[in-house]
Design a protein around this motif. Structure first.
Motif, short mmCIF file in Angstrom:
data_model
loop_
_atom_site.label_atom_id
_atom_site.label_comp_id
_atom_site.label_asym_id
_atom_site.label_seq_id
_atom_site.Cartn_x
_atom_site.Cartn_y
_atom_site.Cartn_z
N ASP A 142 50.17 53.10 51.11
CA ASP A 142 50.96 52.33 50.13
C ASP A 142 50.11 51.39 49.29
O ASP A 142 50.50 50.27 48.98
N LYS A 143 48.94 51.87 48.89
CA LYS A 143 48.06 51.09 48.02
C LYS A 143 48.06 51.70 46.62
O LYS A 143 48.22 52.91 46.45
N TYR A 144 47.87 50.87 45.61
CA TYR A 144 47.70 51.38 44.25
C TYR A 144 46.33 52.05 44.15
O TYR A 144 45.37 51.64 44.81
N TYR A 159 43.56 53.53 41.11
CA TYR A 159 43.24 53.61 39.69
C TYR A 159 42.03 54.49 39.46
O TYR A 159 41.03 54.40 40.19
N HIS A 198 47.58 56.23 48.69
CA HIS A 198 49.03 56.33 48.76
C HIS A 198 49.52 56.54 50.19
O HIS A 198 50.68 56.21 50.50
N GLU A 240 44.68 45.73 48.33
CA GLU A 240 45.85 46.00 47.50
C GLU A 240 45.71 47.30 46.72
O GLU A 240 46.69 48.00 46.49
N SER A 241 44.47 47.62 46.31
CA SER A 241 44.29 48.82 45.51
C SER A 241 42.88 49.39 45.70
O SER A 241 41.96 48.70 46.14
N ASP A 280 47.93 55.54 39.74
CA ASP A 280 48.83 54.50 39.25
C ASP A 280 48.36 53.89 37.94
O ASP A 280 49.09 53.11 37.31
N SER A 299 39.94 51.70 43.44
CA SER A 299 39.55 52.18 42.12
C SER A 299 38.33 53.07 42.26
O SER A 299 37.42 52.77 43.03
N GLU A 350 40.85 44.28 45.39
CA GLU A 350 40.81 45.60 44.76
C GLU A 350 39.43 46.19 45.07
O GLU A 350 38.41 45.60 44.69
#
Length: 237
Positions: free
Chosen positions: A154-156, A158, A151, A108-109, A183, A111, A86
């Motif tokens: 295709d990643k989250y 925050y 997006h 994965e994401s 998300d 922030s 992340e």
């Protein structure tokens, strides 16, 4: 849940934090992450030894202050290979290099870290209560850039934390993040959980039904809705 070893822990307490991390009794359906110190810091090697030794105490690794793909690759070479990453977007360079960070297969994401971003930007504001309309507009624009980049691959994505604990600030920030397509959002105090859930987790209604679209588009309350509207409606599920 994110176990922090970085900015919320003063230097004198880093060893205490690592000691506490070792005591985690991880038997929970809730995902656990650990935020490590930056690779150039004096604490990184100790953090690396810790997360390698106690590999079962967490699911993901949060990496702060990433500026570009090369910096990210430097971490990937030495971090445990079985943990998703992340990435915090906290600097001008990280915003400029969003595409190469977001497209990395190990990420994965993303922030947003608004406080570090403002510090790197050189904005002369100390407290979130001092943020002007212009500062808030800038942060909204930056968050939207992160969401678009994340997006696209295709990643989250925050939103960062709301540091003022009064409900009105959290509701405002959470509603904004939700409306922009984030998300989720970092929370820093138990009192923030309920208000966050009211906006993010209870917004599971589907506003349009596919059965209504027998001719491609419909009119409701003098407004046209089509297939794109249905896809937007699906985001509320």
């Amino acid at each position: 849940l994110i176990f922090d070893l970085e900015d919320s822990v003063i230097n004198e307490d880093k060893e205490i934090a690592r000691s506490n991390f070792k005591k985690i009794n991880y038997h929970s359906p809730i995902s656990h992450a650990v935020r490590i110190n930056p690779i150039q810091s004096q604490d990184f090697e100790k953090d690396l030894e810790l997360i390698n030794t106690f590999n079962n105490n967490y699911d993901r690794i949060v990496i702060p202050k990433i500026g570009n793909r090369d910096e990210l690759d430097a971490y990937i070479k030495i971090l445990p290979t079985d943990k998703p990453l992340e990435i915090q977007i906290e600097s001008c360079r990280s915003v400029i290099n969003l595409k190469e960070i977001a497209s990395h297969p190990k990420v994965e994401s993303l922030s947003f870290g608004p406080l570090d971003f403002l510090a790197d930007l050189g904005a002369p504001v100390f407290s979130a209560r001092e943020w002007s309309k212009e500062i808030r507009n800038l942060l909204t624009h930056t968050l939207s850039q992160i969401i678009v980049a994340g997006h696209a691959y295709d990643k989250y994505v925050y939103d960062g934390p709301t540091t003022i604990l009064e409900d009105e600030y959290l509701i405002q920030d959470t509603q904004l993040a939700f409306n922009l397509g984030a998300d989720g959002k970092w929370l820093i105090h138990p009192s923030q959980i309920e208000k966050f859930q009211e906006i993010f987790l209870n917004a599971d209604e589907k506003l349009l039904d596919e059965k209504e679209f027998t001719q491609g588009s419909i009119k409701r309350n003098s407004e046209m809705f089509d297939a794109a509207s249905l896809r937007i409606s699906d985001n509320r599920k």
